[in-house]
Design a protein around this motif. Structure first.
Motif, mmCIF file in Angstrom:
data_model
loop_
_atom_site.group_PDB
_atom_site.id
_atom_site.type_symbol
_atom_site.label_atom_id
_atom_site.label_comp_id
_atom_site.label_asym_id
_atom_site.label_seq_id
_atom_site.Cartn_x
_atom_site.Cartn_y
_atom_site.Cartn_z
ATOM 1 N N HIS A 42 36.108 49.860 47.103
ATOM 2 C CA HIS A 42 35.467 51.176 47.255
ATOM 3 C C HIS A 42 36.374 52.281 46.728
ATOM 4 C CE1 HIS A 42 32.245 53.669 48.739
ATOM 5 N NE2 HIS A 42 33.145 54.529 49.182
ATOM 6 N N LEU A 43 35.836 53.043 45.764
ATOM 7 C CA LEU A 43 36.530 54.191 45.179
ATOM 8 C C LEU A 43 35.714 55.425 45.587
ATOM 9 C CD1 LEU A 43 37.277 52.649 41.651
ATOM 10 C CD2 LEU A 43 38.594 52.454 43.762
ATOM 11 N N PRO A 44 36.184 56.210 46.540
ATOM 12 C CA PRO A 44 35.299 57.084 47.307
ATOM 13 C C PRO A 44 34.976 58.455 46.721
ATOM 14 C CG PRO A 44 37.511 57.199 48.205
ATOM 15 C CD PRO A 44 37.550 56.186 47.089
ATOM 16 N N TRP A 45 35.603 58.835 45.606
ATOM 17 C CA TRP A 45 35.419 60.215 45.161
ATOM 18 C C TRP A 45 34.302 60.354 44.138
ATOM 19 C CZ3 TRP A 45 40.563 58.341 45.703
ATOM 20 C CH2 TRP A 45 41.265 58.914 46.783
ATOM 21 N N CYS A 46 33.688 61.523 44.133
ATOM 22 C CA CYS A 46 32.679 61.849 43.132
ATOM 23 C C CYS A 46 32.865 63.315 42.724
ATOM 24 C CB CYS A 46 31.271 61.606 43.655
ATOM 25 S SG CYS A 46 30.924 62.425 45.221
ATOM 26 N N VAL A 47 32.215 63.710 41.639
ATOM 27 C CA VAL A 47 32.312 65.102 41.195
ATOM 28 C C VAL A 47 31.572 66.013 42.165
ATOM 29 C CG1 VAL A 47 31.716 66.717 39.331
ATOM 30 C CG2 VAL A 47 32.581 64.418 38.782
ATOM 31 N N ARG A 48 30.369 65.566 42.569
ATOM 32 C CA ARG A 48 29.566 66.356 43.508
ATOM 33 C C ARG A 48 28.686 65.395 44.293
ATOM 34 N NH1 ARG A 48 26.499 70.364 40.302
ATOM 35 N NH2 ARG A 48 24.857 68.806 40.086
ATOM 36 N N LYS A 49 28.636 65.569 45.590
ATOM 37 C CA LYS A 49 27.845 64.650 46.412
ATOM 38 C C LYS A 49 26.359 64.984 46.276
ATOM 39 C CE LYS A 49 27.676 62.450 50.958
ATOM 40 N NZ LYS A 49 28.148 61.108 50.623
ATOM 41 N N CYS A 50 25.555 63.967 45.984
ATOM 42 C CA CYS A 50 24.118 64.172 45.807
ATOM 43 C C CYS A 50 23.453 64.356 47.167
ATOM 44 C CB CYS A 50 23.505 62.978 45.074
ATOM 45 S SG CYS A 50 24.180 62.734 43.416
ATOM 46 N N PRO A 51 22.401 65.162 47.247
ATOM 47 C CA PRO A 51 21.787 65.472 48.544
ATOM 48 C C PRO A 51 21.077 64.298 49.208
ATOM 49 C CG PRO A 51 20.528 66.453 46.745
ATOM 50 C CD PRO A 51 21.799 65.939 46.153
ATOM 51 N N TYR A 52 20.819 63.214 48.457
ATOM 52 C CA TYR A 52 20.160 62.038 49.039
ATOM 53 C C TYR A 52 21.153 60.948 49.411
ATOM 54 C CZ TYR A 52 20.934 60.326 44.300
ATOM 55 O OH TYR A 52 21.528 59.979 43.104
ATOM 56 N N CYS A 53 22.437 61.140 49.113
ATOM 57 C CA CYS A 53 23.432 60.061 49.215
ATOM 58 C C CYS A 53 23.968 59.930 50.641
ATOM 59 C CB CYS A 53 24.589 60.342 48.253
ATOM 60 S SG CYS A 53 25.911 59.120 48.359
ATOM 61 N N ASP A 54 23.899 58.691 51.176
ATOM 62 C CA ASP A 54 24.473 58.428 52.496
ATOM 63 C C ASP A 54 25.663 57.476 52.405
ATOM 64 O OD1 ASP A 54 23.079 56.087 51.920
ATOM 65 O OD2 ASP A 54 22.451 55.765 53.989
ATOM 66 N N SER B 42 17.551 48.265 38.204
ATOM 67 C CA SER B 42 17.314 48.444 39.636
ATOM 68 C C SER B 42 16.318 49.592 39.777
ATOM 69 C CB SER B 42 18.613 48.778 40.375
ATOM 70 O OG SER B 42 19.541 47.723 40.243
ATOM 71 N N HIS B 43 15.202 49.328 40.463
ATOM 72 C CA HIS B 43 14.113 50.316 40.541
ATOM 73 C C HIS B 43 13.729 50.453 42.004
ATOM 74 C CE1 HIS B 43 9.824 51.697 39.939
ATOM 75 N NE2 HIS B 43 10.449 52.459 39.064
ATOM 76 N N TYR B 44 14.084 51.580 42.612
ATOM 77 C CA TYR B 44 13.881 51.688 44.051
ATOM 78 C C TYR B 44 13.401 53.080 44.427
ATOM 79 C CZ TYR B 44 18.708 53.363 43.536
ATOM 80 O OH TYR B 44 19.837 54.019 43.117
ATOM 81 N N GLN B 45 12.720 53.131 45.555
ATOM 82 C CA GLN B 45 12.109 54.371 46.019
ATOM 83 C C GLN B 45 13.148 55.272 46.681
ATOM 84 O OE1 GLN B 45 8.648 53.773 48.447
ATOM 85 N NE2 GLN B 45 8.494 55.907 49.073
ATOM 86 N N LEU B 46 13.075 56.563 46.390
ATOM 87 C CA LEU B 46 13.902 57.535 47.087
ATOM 88 C C LEU B 46 13.542 57.527 48.571
ATOM 89 C CD1 LEU B 46 15.835 60.023 47.180
ATOM 90 C CD2 LEU B 46 13.805 61.439 46.784
ATOM 91 N N THR B 47 14.541 57.391 49.412
ATOM 92 C CA THR B 47 14.326 57.477 50.855
ATOM 93 C C THR B 47 15.222 58.575 51.413
ATOM 94 O OG1 THR B 47 15.957 55.713 51.208
ATOM 95 C CG2 THR B 47 13.643 55.067 51.170
ATOM 96 N N LEU B 48 14.734 59.255 52.426
ATOM 97 C CA LEU B 48 15.500 60.334 53.050
ATOM 98 C C LEU B 48 16.338 59.726 54.170
ATOM 99 C CD1 LEU B 48 12.841 63.206 53.180
ATOM 100 C CD2 LEU B 48 14.251 62.406 51.276
ATOM 101 N N GLU B 49 17.591 59.418 53.843
ATOM 102 C CA GLU B 49 18.462 58.729 54.793
ATOM 103 C C GLU B 49 19.040 59.716 55.809
ATOM 104 O OE1 GLU B 49 18.673 55.614 54.897
ATOM 105 O OE2 GLU B 49 18.073 54.904 52.911
ATOM 106 N N PRO B 50 19.257 59.255 57.046
ATOM 107 C CA PRO B 50 19.870 60.134 58.049
ATOM 108 C C PRO B 50 21.223 60.657 57.567
ATOM 109 C CG PRO B 50 19.028 58.119 59.064
ATOM 110 C CD PRO B 50 18.937 57.920 57.586
ATOM 111 N N ASN B 51 21.577 61.815 58.063
ATOM 112 C CA ASN B 51 22.886 62.427 57.764
ATOM 113 C C ASN B 51 23.067 62.778 56.291
ATOM 114 O OD1 ASN B 51 23.695 62.082 60.541
ATOM 115 N ND2 ASN B 51 24.074 59.923 60.061
ATOM 116 N N THR B 52 21.961 63.076 55.626
ATOM 117 C CA THR B 52 22.038 63.582 54.254
ATOM 118 C C THR B 52 21.412 64.975 54.206
ATOM 119 O OG1 THR B 52 19.897 62.654 53.586
ATOM 120 C CG2 THR B 52 21.839 61.237 53.301
ATOM 121 N N VAL B 53 21.699 65.686 53.130
ATOM 122 C CA VAL B 53 21.118 67.020 52.957
ATOM 123 C C VAL B 53 19.592 66.934 52.906
ATOM 124 C CG1 VAL B 53 20.940 68.985 51.370
ATOM 125 C CG2 VAL B 53 23.171 67.932 51.811
#
Length: 385
Positions: A13-25, A193-204
């Motif tokens: 796991h490499l934990p950094w990103c440029v900007r955290k996406c609002p759907y990312c948990d 990989s083709h998947y549906q956007l889901t609104l995960e808890p603890n995300t924007v």
């Protein structure tokens, strides 16, 4: 039935990103200032050393660099980690080594360096080829950068490429979802990989849902039409959201779905190991925050938690993974990986068959199309009473 250790993978796991996406948990953190690449690789190797007693003498069949945005790390850091890991663990010949990549962080010439380091599979987090959708998802790249990044990787001699696509996006209709798949297919990846956007808890997005989300019927239409397009183009569905050309299934993810073993190193990384001598299955996870993990990696203080999976819990955990696969699982694999006889799941299996959710084919158990649609209900049959 004795537990028999399954194939082993390594997750980094490499934990950094440029900007955290609002759907990312996921456990990802915006990079603020220069990243400690060298110190992080040192800590990864110390973390691996601390976990090695769980996997002495075993062979690693796949490695996956996830994040965060692993492509923020320079190729020489990836190279040093892989060299260190392969000095500590036996790597299978031709082991699949995947690097997740954000098209917005791809730079000219770097894919050649990743390939020389040993990376032989790239997974691009494209999500959409529609610039409006990308902006609403908070992505840092646009569709032109997505095209360019994939072509750069192909020019570098990397042909085992996955493209991540999402559907049921804010402001998306069926025609837009179709165009996304068409644009992806034009790049001729090995895997989609083709998947549906889901609104995960603890995300924007969970706290402030975006407007214009397609309803359930619209999302189902997108899934069905896009599945047919992928099938017509030669991409066979082998898991709920994974499609591949023949022989190009993701070996690392298949090992997860088959209830295989994996070491997890890095901030917030999870691992699952079968301990043959103790006849036990253990899960271990690391401290989530990068600074806290960096300070403690390589010692017991770096472990965020550990739990043994009790025998009565194993059927549910096995099914949570295996029933995502289109071709299901073999009963002998269930017995080997759970340490239980097939009779232990005879009642829920029979109920699943009666409801039309599962099908028996010799010693295989296969989810039906109806069972795949109601996957959570099928898996719930196997909860311990």
């Amino acid at each position: 039935m004795p537990l028999r250790p399954p194939p082993l993978s390594l997750y980094v796991h490499l934990p950094w990103c440029v900007r955290k996406c609002p759907y990312c948990d996921f456990n990802s953190h915006e990079a603020r200032g220069p990243l400690p690449f060298e110190a992080y690789v040192d800590a990864l190797l110390a973390d691996l050393d601390h976990d090695l007693p769980l996997a002495w003498g075993r062979t690693v069949h796949s490695v996956f660099f996830g994040g965060g945005t692993p492509s923020l790390f320079p190729a020489d850091a990836i190279d040093r980690l892989l060299q260190g890991a392969s000095a500590r663990l036996r790597f299978a010949p031709g082991a699949e080594i995947t690097l997740e990549t954000n098209p917005g962080t791809a730079e000219h010439g770097r894919f050649e360096d990743y390939r020389r380091a040993g990376v032989n599979r790239i997974s691009f987090g494209i999500q959409s080829f529609d610039d409006g959708c990308l902006q609403r998802l908070g992505r840092i790249h646009d569709s032109a950068q997505a095209d360019a990044a994939v072509k750069l990787a192909q020019d570098a001699g990397l042909d085992n490429l996955n493209l991540d696509l999402m559907y049921a996006l804010p402001g998306q209709d069926l025609a837009m979802a179709i165009v996304d798949v068409e644009r992806a297919l034009a790049l001729q990846p090995a895997h989609v990989s083709h998947y549906q956007l889901t609104l995960e808890p603890n995300t924007v997005f969970a706290a402030r849902p975006p407007g214009g989300l397609p309803d359930d019927d619209q999302a189902w239409d997108m899934q069905e039409v896009c599945q047919a397009m992928l099938a017509d183009a030669g991409y066979a569905q082998y898991e709920v959201s994974a499609y591949a050309r023949p022989g190009r299934q993701c070996a690392h993810n298949l090992n997860y779905w088959r209830f295989g073993d994996y070491l997890g190193i890095g901030a917030g990384a999870h691992g699952k190991l079968t301990l043959g001598a103790q006849q036990a299955v253990v899960r271990r996870w690391k401290l989530k925050h990068p600074a806290a993990w960096l300070a403690a990696a390589g010692s017991a203080a770096g472990i965020g938690g550990e739990e043994f999976v009790a025998p009565q819990q194993r059927p549910f955990e096995f099914m949570l993974n295996a029933l995502r696969l289109v071709d299901g699982f073999a009963l002998p694999d269930f017995e080997a990986r759970c340490g239980l006889p097939a009779e232990a799941i005879e009642a829920p299996l029979a109920e699943g068959v009666d409801r039309g959710w599962l099908r028996r084919e010799g010693d295989r158990v296969v989810p039906t199309p109806l069972g795949r649609r109601f996957g959570n209900d099928v898996i719930a049959l196997f909860l311990a009473g």
